[in-house]
Every structure is written in C-alpha cells, then in structure tokens.
Design a protein around this motif. Structure first.
Motif, PDB file in Angstrom:
ATOM      1  N   GLY A  72     -37.649  59.680  40.462  1.00  0.00           N
ATOM      2  CA  GLY A  72     -38.593  58.592  40.255  1.00  0.00           C
ATOM      3  C   GLY A  72     -37.923  57.385  39.625  1.00  0.00           C
ATOM      4  N   GLY A  73     -38.666  56.292  39.552  1.00  0.00           N
ATOM      5  CA  GLY A  73     -38.115  55.085  38.951  1.00  0.00           C
ATOM      6  C   GLY A  73     -38.943  53.869  39.279  1.00  0.00           C
ATOM      7  N   LEU A  74     -38.369  52.710  38.992  1.00  0.00           N
ATOM      8  CA  LEU A  74     -39.007  51.421  39.242  1.00  0.00           C
ATOM      9  C   LEU A  74     -38.376  50.786  40.478  1.00  0.00           C
ATOM     10  CD1 LEU A  74     -40.818  49.024  38.391  1.00  0.00           C
ATOM     11  CD2 LEU A  74     -38.914  48.274  36.929  1.00  0.00           C
ATOM     12  N   VAL A  75     -39.213  50.354  41.401  1.00  0.00           N
ATOM     13  CA  VAL A  75     -38.716  49.749  42.628  1.00  0.00           C
ATOM     14  C   VAL A  75     -39.654  48.620  43.035  1.00  0.00           C
ATOM     15  CG1 VAL A  75     -39.971  51.384  44.103  1.00  0.00           C
ATOM     16  CG2 VAL A  75     -37.878  50.285  44.957  1.00  0.00           C
ATOM     17  N   GLN A  76     -39.113  47.640  43.710  1.00  0.00           N
ATOM     18  CA  GLN A  76     -39.938  46.551  44.211  1.00  0.00           C
ATOM     19  C   GLN A  76     -40.683  46.970  45.468  1.00  0.00           C
ATOM     20  OE1 GLN A  76     -37.296  43.161  44.675  1.00  0.00           O
ATOM     21  NE2 GLN A  76     -37.854  42.398  42.655  1.00  0.00           N
ATOM     22  N   THR A 117     -42.789  63.140  37.861  1.00  0.00           N
ATOM     23  CA  THR A 117     -41.816  62.052  37.749  1.00  0.00           C
ATOM     24  C   THR A 117     -42.533  60.740  38.059  1.00  0.00           C
ATOM     25  OG1 THR A 117     -39.627  61.266  38.471  1.00  0.00           O
ATOM     26  CG2 THR A 117     -41.012  62.272  40.157  1.00  0.00           C
ATOM     27  N   GLN A 118     -42.276  59.722  37.244  1.00  0.00           N
ATOM     28  CA  GLN A 118     -42.996  58.453  37.374  1.00  0.00           C
ATOM     29  C   GLN A 118     -42.392  57.599  38.478  1.00  0.00           C
ATOM     30  OE1 GLN A 118     -45.754  57.125  35.481  1.00  0.00           O
ATOM     31  NE2 GLN A 118     -45.660  55.575  37.109  1.00  0.00           N
ATOM     32  N   VAL A 119     -43.253  57.092  39.330  1.00  0.00           N
ATOM     33  CA  VAL A 119     -42.864  56.112  40.348  1.00  0.00           C
ATOM     34  C   VAL A 119     -43.661  54.841  40.084  1.00  0.00           C
ATOM     35  CG1 VAL A 119     -42.921  55.530  42.798  1.00  0.00           C
ATOM     36  CG2 VAL A 119     -42.243  57.830  42.067  1.00  0.00           C
ATOM     37  N   THR A 120     -42.956  53.737  39.892  1.00  0.00           N
ATOM     38  CA  THR A 120     -43.608  52.460  39.651  1.00  0.00           C
ATOM     39  C   THR A 120     -43.123  51.455  40.684  1.00  0.00           C
ATOM     40  OG1 THR A 120     -43.723  52.910  37.273  1.00  0.00           O
ATOM     41  CG2 THR A 120     -44.040  50.629  37.980  1.00  0.00           C
ATOM     42  N   VAL A 121     -44.062  50.853  41.398  1.00  0.00           N
ATOM     43  CA  VAL A 121     -43.741  49.883  42.431  1.00  0.00           C
ATOM     44  C   VAL A 121     -44.274  48.535  41.992  1.00  0.00           C
ATOM     45  CG1 VAL A 121     -43.887  49.305  44.871  1.00  0.00           C
ATOM     46  CG2 VAL A 121     -43.949  51.708  44.146  1.00  0.00           C
ATOM     47  N   SER A 122     -43.384  47.593  41.820  1.00  0.00           N
ATOM     48  CA  SER A 122     -43.776  46.253  41.388  1.00  0.00           C
ATOM     49  C   SER A 122     -44.024  45.356  42.594  1.00  0.00           C
ATOM     50  CB  SER A 122     -42.695  45.649  40.498  1.00  0.00           C
ATOM     51  OG  SER A 122     -41.496  45.482  41.211  1.00  0.00           O
TER      52      SER A 122
END
Length: 133
Positions: free
Chosen positions: A9-13, A127-132
C-alpha cells in the motif's frame, strides 16, 4: 486458520498504479480461495476481488473491473492485487482474506459469508491505499 500479511500500500496520484501482496503462512496446505476487501473511512467493508485456489476463477466488484487484476502464486503462498488507473474513490484500507480450505479448487471465496461472519475467514491486518486527486 492461516496468518495473512499484506504489503504494497501507499500514496499514489490518480491514474497511478499499485501492487498489493498478501503472504500466507501457517496451515497453508489445502485449497484456500482468497480475496481482497477494502474499507473506506465511515463505510462498510466491501469485497473487491476474489480468486479460486486453482487461479482459474476470479470475481471483481463492478467498480474495479478493467482496472484491478487479482492473481496468486501457490508456490509462494501469495496472492496479489494489481491496481491500475487508481481513482480517489479507491482510497481505503485493503484487507486480504482466506476462506476455510475446500476440496474444490475452483470455488471462489464466499465474500458474503466472509463479511457476515468475520470469524469464519482468516484476515490480514490491512494496508492503507491513498489516491490523491
């Protein structure tokens, strides 16, 4: 039950990609159908995708069809979720789950029963998924 550990997981545009992995350990013999679920803040946990032990049968919720792909490597006791063209509404904690073992390698994970009876399936910690945007 098996122990499941998610990663990836993670931060993605928006428009980007991530690949989640779920490694199983413990009593991994037998035919475990597996799946991915997600839970956004303030919302119920929902099914995202599932795959039979054989790998020959898959299921996707409508909102991810054509963008997400579930796969598994039984030699590595690992299931994957490839997520492409991510959208802000995909932001959530993603959980891996494994159904109790079955003699039928083509059964899909029973996501309705997994959500209705959380103690029935084995779950990872998420697991954290963050979509900006």
């Amino acid at each position: 039950q098996v122990q499941l550990v998610e990663s990836g997981g993670g931060l993605v545009q928006a428009g980007g990609s991530l690949r989640l992995s779920c490694a199983a350990s413990g009593r991994t013999f037998g035919g475990y159908a597996m799946g991915w679920f997600r839970q956004a803040p303030g919302k119920d946990r929902e099914s995202v995708a599932s795959i039979s032990f054989s790998g020959g049968y898959t299921y996707y919720t409508d909102s991810v069809k054509g963008r997400f792909t579930i796969s598994r490597d039984n030699a590595k006791n690992t299931v994957y979720l490839q997520m492409n063209n991510l959208k802000p509404e995909d932001t959530a904690v993603y959980y891996c789950a494994a159904d109790p073992p079955s003699s039928d390698p083509n059964l899909l994970l029973d996501h309705v029963r997994a959500l209705g009876d959380p103690g029935r399936a084995s779950w990872g910690q998420g697991t954290q998924v963050t979509v900006s945007s």
